[in-house]
Enzyme design. Structure first.
Site, PDB file in Angstrom:
ATOM      1  N   TYR A   1      -1.754  -0.882  10.443  1.00  0.00           N
ATOM      2  CA  TYR A   1      -1.802  -0.843   8.970  1.00  0.00           C
ATOM      3  C   TYR A   1      -0.685  -0.540   8.187  1.00  0.00           C
ATOM      4  CZ  TYR A   1      -3.481  -1.420   4.258  1.00  0.00           C
ATOM      5  OH  TYR A   1      -3.767  -1.656   2.889  1.00  0.00           O
TER       6      TYR A   1
ATOM      7  N   SER B   1       0.835  -1.264  -0.257  1.00  0.00           N
ATOM      8  CA  SER B   1      -0.115   0.099   0.113  1.00  0.00           C
ATOM      9  C   SER B   1       0.848   1.307   0.234  1.00  0.00           C
ATOM     10  CB  SER B   1      -0.870   0.014   1.072  1.00  0.00           C
ATOM     11  OG  SER B   1      -1.589   1.247   1.307  1.00  0.00           O
TER      12      SER B   1
END
Length: 269
Positions: free
Chosen positions: A158, A145
């Site tokens: 995350y 990501s």
């Protein structure tokens, strides 16, 4: 579900294949003539997808219902990679985010995130690389990501997990490239997959222009893999965002945070 084996066809194993970017990979690869091994927790969704793809494109679509955050689930897929019919491409897509600040989150949920986002990626990449190196060919795409390039959601773990995935993939990719094997981190920005809604994450503050389509993420990722890149960041706006996360002073970036999934609510607990 398994179909007829086609020895001359390439085979890809995709985790998190029942939804989002994983499903987009499965659809694109099937259309391109790949046989598939589809992995996710939801056996019914996997079987329906496999039936649809084999009916539309032919070939083989094997399914494995497994929770990669568990020891048994991860070991099942490791064995398939190491001992089953050859896998030419591994797409490590399965992953989760939590809609809770680290200081409010149960440690068991944080550990589950690390097992799925980090440990499963490490284990399945390791299992896949042995046969690929022996053959002198193959590739691994680890879905990471843009969040891993900075701290866009303070209080959330995350982004830390995705920073590991990107660094790991680039490091291992450089080491195995001389052996004919490619490893790449695919680092999309916000992508419409339904994952935020399922996790209860409110993304209403994010403008519409910031969202990417899963099909576009997959197409650019596969192009960058073919080019031999170690890190792929789809879409020009997220390439700019990565530059900002890397080089703009952190105090300036804090004022632009719109992802509040890790924020601490002082009124709770």
């Amino acid at each position: 579900m398994t179909g007829e084996t086609h020895p001359s066809r390439r085979r890809a194993l995709v985790t998190g294949a029942s939804l989002g970017i994983g499903e987009a990979f499965a659809r694109r690869l099937a259309a391109d003539g790949w046989d598939l091994v589809l992995v996710a927790r939801d056996a019914a969704r996997l079987d329906a997808l496999a039936t649809e793809l084999t009916g539309r494109h032919g070939g083989d679509a094997e399914t494995i219902a497994a929770d990669l955050s568990t020891e048994d689930g991860c070991a099942t897929v490791e064995r398939r990679l190491a001992d089953g019919p050859r896998v030419d491409l591994l797409v490590n897509n399965a992953g989760i985010s939590l809609n809770t600040s680290f200081v409010r989150s149960p440690v068991a949920e944080e550990a589950r995130l690390v097992r799925l986002n980090v440990l499963a990626v490490l284990r399945l990449t390791h299992a896949a690389l042995g046969p690929m190196i022996e053959q002198g060919d193959g590739a691994v795409i680890n879905v990471s990501s843009v969040a891993g390039f900075g701290v866009p959601m303070p209080g959330s773990t995350y982004s830390a997990s995705k920073a590991w995935v990107t660094n790991f993939s680039e490091s291992i990719g450089q080491s195995v490239a001389p052996l004919g094997v490619r490893v790449m981190a695919l680092c999309p920005g916000y992508t419409r997959t339904g994952n935020h809604e399922r996790a209860g994450i409110d993304m209403s503050r994010l403008p519409a222009w910031a969202w990417l389509r899963a099909d576009d993420v997959v197409a650019e990722g596969l192009r960058d893999l073919h080019k031999g890149k170690f890190v792929s960041v789809p879409d020009w706006k997220y390439k700019v965002a990565v530059a900002g996360l890397r080089y703009v002073p952190k105090r300036l970036l804090r004022g632009f945070n719109r992802d509040t999934r890790g924020a601490v609510d002082r009124r709770r607990g």
